[in-house]
Design a protein around this motif. Structure first.
Motif, PDB file in Angstrom:
ATOM      1  N   HIS A   1       0.817  -1.215   0.000  1.00  0.00           N
ATOM      2  CA  HIS A   1       0.000   0.000   0.000  1.00  0.00           C
ATOM      3  C   HIS A   1       0.848   1.261   0.000  1.00  0.00           C
ATOM      4  N   ARG A   2       2.165   1.111  -0.026  1.00  0.00           N
ATOM      5  CA  ARG A   2       3.039   2.279   0.156  1.00  0.00           C
ATOM      6  C   ARG A   2       2.753   3.379  -0.846  1.00  0.00           C
ATOM      7  N   THR A   3       2.606   3.002  -2.102  1.00  0.00           N
ATOM      8  CA  THR A   3       2.389   4.017  -3.144  1.00  0.00           C
ATOM      9  C   THR A   3       0.977   3.979  -3.695  1.00  0.00           C
ATOM     10  N   LYS A   4       0.083   3.294  -3.012  1.00  0.00           N
ATOM     11  CA  LYS A   4      -1.279   3.119  -3.501  1.00  0.00           C
ATOM     12  C   LYS A   4      -2.249   3.982  -2.708  1.00  0.00           C
ATOM     13  N   ALA A   5      -3.047   4.768  -3.389  1.00  0.00           N
ATOM     14  CA  ALA A   5      -4.034   5.613  -2.706  1.00  0.00           C
ATOM     15  C   ALA A   5      -5.177   4.753  -2.199  1.00  0.00           C
ATOM     16  N   ALA A   6      -5.732   5.141  -1.053  1.00  0.00           N
ATOM     17  CA  ALA A   6      -6.850   4.397  -0.492  1.00  0.00           C
ATOM     18  C   ALA A   6      -8.076   4.532  -1.379  1.00  0.00           C
ATOM     19  N   HIS A   7      -8.819   3.449  -1.523  1.00  0.00           N
ATOM     20  CA  HIS A   7     -10.050   3.467  -2.308  1.00  0.00           C
ATOM     21  C   HIS A   7     -11.193   4.052  -1.485  1.00  0.00           C
ATOM     22  N   SER A   8     -11.221   3.726  -0.187  1.00  0.00           N
ATOM     23  CA  SER A   8     -12.274   4.216   0.702  1.00  0.00           C
ATOM     24  C   SER A   8     -11.679   4.539   2.063  1.00  0.00           C
ATOM     25  N   HIS A   9     -12.314   5.472   2.734  1.00  0.00           N
ATOM     26  CA  HIS A   9     -11.943   5.809   4.101  1.00  0.00           C
ATOM     27  C   HIS A   9     -13.147   5.566   5.008  1.00  0.00           C
ATOM     28  N   PHE A  10     -12.886   5.084   6.218  1.00  0.00           N
ATOM     29  CA  PHE A  10     -13.936   4.815   7.188  1.00  0.00           C
ATOM     30  C   PHE A  10     -13.616   5.514   8.502  1.00  0.00           C
ATOM     31  N   SER A  11     -14.663   5.979   9.151  1.00  0.00           N
ATOM     32  CA  SER A  11     -14.528   6.578  10.475  1.00  0.00           C
ATOM     33  C   SER A  11     -15.638   6.015  11.359  1.00  0.00           C
ATOM     34  N   LEU A  12     -15.259   5.391  12.471  1.00  0.00           N
ATOM     35  CA  LEU A  12     -16.239   4.806  13.393  1.00  0.00           C
ATOM     36  C   LEU A  12     -16.181   5.534  14.722  1.00  0.00           C
ATOM     37  N   HIS A  13     -17.341   5.962  15.201  1.00  0.00           N
ATOM     38  CA  HIS A  13     -17.464   6.548  16.535  1.00  0.00           C
ATOM     39  C   HIS A  13     -18.441   5.690  17.324  1.00  0.00           C
ATOM     40  N   SER A  14     -17.978   5.163  18.452  1.00  0.00           N
ATOM     41  CA  SER A  14     -18.808   4.272  19.268  1.00  0.00           C
ATOM     42  C   SER A  14     -18.890   4.793  20.685  1.00  0.00           C
ATOM     43  N   LEU A  15     -20.080   4.723  21.260  1.00  0.00           N
ATOM     44  CA  LEU A  15     -20.294   5.133  22.640  1.00  0.00           C
ATOM     45  C   LEU A  15     -21.225   4.132  23.301  1.00  0.00           C
ATOM     46  N   GLY A  16     -20.793   3.560  24.413  1.00  0.00           N
ATOM     47  CA  GLY A  16     -21.613   2.567  25.088  1.00  0.00           C
ATOM     48  C   GLY A  16     -21.055   2.231  26.455  1.00  0.00           C
ATOM     49  N   PRO A  17     -21.554   1.158  27.069  1.00  0.00           N
ATOM     50  CA  PRO A  17     -21.090   0.783  28.408  1.00  0.00           C
ATOM     51  C   PRO A  17     -19.635   0.326  28.396  1.00  0.00           C
ATOM     52  N   ASP A  18     -18.960   0.558  29.519  1.00  0.00           N
ATOM     53  CA  ASP A  18     -17.560   0.153  29.656  1.00  0.00           C
ATOM     54  C   ASP A  18     -17.508  -1.323  30.034  1.00  0.00           C
ATOM     55  N   ARG A  19     -17.088  -2.162  29.091  1.00  0.00           N
ATOM     56  CA  ARG A  19     -17.011  -3.597  29.342  1.00  0.00           C
ATOM     57  C   ARG A  19     -15.893  -4.202  28.513  1.00  0.00           C
ATOM     58  N   PRO A  20     -15.347  -5.334  28.935  1.00  0.00           N
ATOM     59  CA  PRO A  20     -14.256  -5.975  28.186  1.00  0.00           C
ATOM     60  C   PRO A  20     -14.722  -6.424  26.801  1.00  0.00           C
ATOM     61  N   GLY A  21     -13.805  -6.380  25.848  1.00  0.00           N
ATOM     62  CA  GLY A  21     -14.073  -6.939  24.534  1.00  0.00           C
ATOM     63  C   GLY A  21     -14.575  -5.977  23.487  1.00  0.00           C
TER      64      GLY A  21
END
Length: 421
Positions: free
Chosen positions: A321-341
């Motif tokens: 991927h060094r010289t390859k432009a990304a095809h798609s970008h993703f952004s995830l925002h998560s908010l919830g209870p504090d629990r393992p996993g």
């Protein structure tokens, strides 16, 4: 005469007074919506609300009345009769159509760029930096230098159609109420879109109930992917500095100042207090023709003797991927209870769909009195094989299984932007 009949005559009999009152109320109410539903404020900033109400009173109600009704009424005398004609009659009235076009042009390409937005940015600066407002920076640097293109692009998407309707169909007394109503509807749309989100928008970014480049990004769901400085600045040298030690006053200043004094530039950084310890991870770039590597390291270590400091040289990644432009970008925002996993479940979903994680941060935050676990992930798809719908379904399954309150995925692909919650 009935009360309702008398009330209906007020806008026609007192158009200036009605426009001023209507605009004042609209601007105040719209700012309250912005503060509560978009910026998620617990307490209303009444000083700010009063400032925008004053802006609505004098500028939106008074100045714009002078422009739309008085000035345009004299410059384009047929506009008073053109609005009362039927659509068929309007289409035959070439002079009236031409004068309507002139009014739209003057409003959108002269009035708003050169008068409205500078006054708005000045008002915003006085509200945000009430102790030492810098009007030159706000108007010349922020507006004309940085935001002009985005603000006008957003403005024209909403206001060109609205202005065509206003100058074609609204009687003179109805022009100011129409403008105020359009602005109010825009604010309500943003408020409804943000009302179910736990994201907090900084008040210095989206302040005031007005169409701008940044409010348009909220509407479209657009986001700007983070850039990796090592990849985008190949002509510079790059190091990553990690440091930890007992939390003390002035520690962050000494660290950042030592980098600046040696000629380095901090780009990406994370600095947190964890108990009695303070942890720093930051990227530093520098021009090796002007800055000696050893001088930079000595400056950082000498000034921060109480910290355990580690420095490593960075190079562009040696992958396919060094010289390859990304095809798609993703952004995830998560908010919830504090629990393992939680992080493990999200990272597995990204791995299963061949989406490369570029940045991940997590923290515990109090939201509306509840302890919540917040995760933010930035990632890229370099192969273009990710099925976004299937990816969303897997993330929805993770959200349900973990009891996550909000899991918002945004993606951009070849200039097209979308988002799901």
């Amino acid at each position: 005469m009935s009360t309702w009949t008398a009330f209906k005559r007020i806008p026609k009999t007192y158009p200036l007074a009605f426009g001023v009152v209507f605009s004042t109320f609209k601007t105040s109410f719209s700012d309250l919506l912005v503060q509560k539903t978009i910026e998620k404020r617990e307490r209303i900033d009444w000083r700010r609300n009063a400032a925008f109400a004053t802006f609505g009173c004098f500028y939106l109600g008074g100045v714009q009345y002078g422009i739309y009704v008085k000035a345009f009424g004299r410059l384009f005398p047929t506009s008073r009769t053109f609005t009362s004609k039927s659509v068929a009659e309007k289409l035959k009235d070439k002079v009236g159509m031409k004068e309507t076009g002139y009014q739209v042009f003057l409003d959108q390409f002269v009035h708003h760029p050169l008068l409205y937005f500078p006054v708005f940015y000045a008002t915003k600066e006085i509200v945000v930096n009430k102790d030492k407002p810098d009007l030159y920076r706000a108007i010349v640097t922020d507006y004309f230098g940085t935001n002009l293109k985005d603000d006008l692009s957003a403005l024209w998407k909403v206001w060109v159609p609205s202005t065509i309707i206003n100058f074609s169909f609204m009687p003179m007394w109805g022009r100011i109420p129409w403008v105020a109503s359009t602005s109010l509807i825009w604010t309500c749309i943003l408020s409804m879109m943000r009302g179910g989100s736990d994201d907090v928008v900084a008040d210095d970014e989206v302040i005031g109930p007005h169409v701008s480049g940044k409010t348009m990004k909220i509407y479209s769901g657009a986001y700007e992917p983070r850039l990796c400085p090592v990849d985008v600045d190949p002509n510079l040298s790059h190091i990553v500095v990690s440091a930890s030690g007992t939390d003390k006053k002035g520690l962050v200043h000494r660290m950042s100042q030592s980098v600046a004094d040696a000629g380095g530039n901090i780009t990406t950084s994370k600095m947190h207090r964890l108990g009695d310890q303070f942890v720093i991870v930051m990227h530093v770039s520098y021009d090796n023709e002007k800055v000696r590597h050893l001088d930079l390291l000595e400056s950082i270590r000498d000034v921060n003797e109480e910290l355990i400091v580690k420095v490593k040289t960075l190079r562009p990644r040696l992958t396919k991927h060094r010289t390859k432009a990304a095809h798609s970008h993703f952004s995830l925002h998560s908010l919830g209870p504090d629990r393992p996993g939680v992080i493990g479940s999200y990272t597995k979903a990204f791995l299963d769909h061949s989406v490369n994680i570029e940045s991940l941060s997590s923290e515990i935050r109090m939201v509306n009195g509840e302890r919540c676990f917040v995760v933010d992930i930035e990632a890229s798809d370099y192969d273009g094989r990710t099925d976004v719908e299937e990816f969303n379904r897997d993330l929805a399954e993770v959200k349900e299984r973990l009891g996550v309150k909000t899991a918002k995925l945004q993606h951009s692909s070849l200039g097209r932007v979308g988002g799901t919650t």
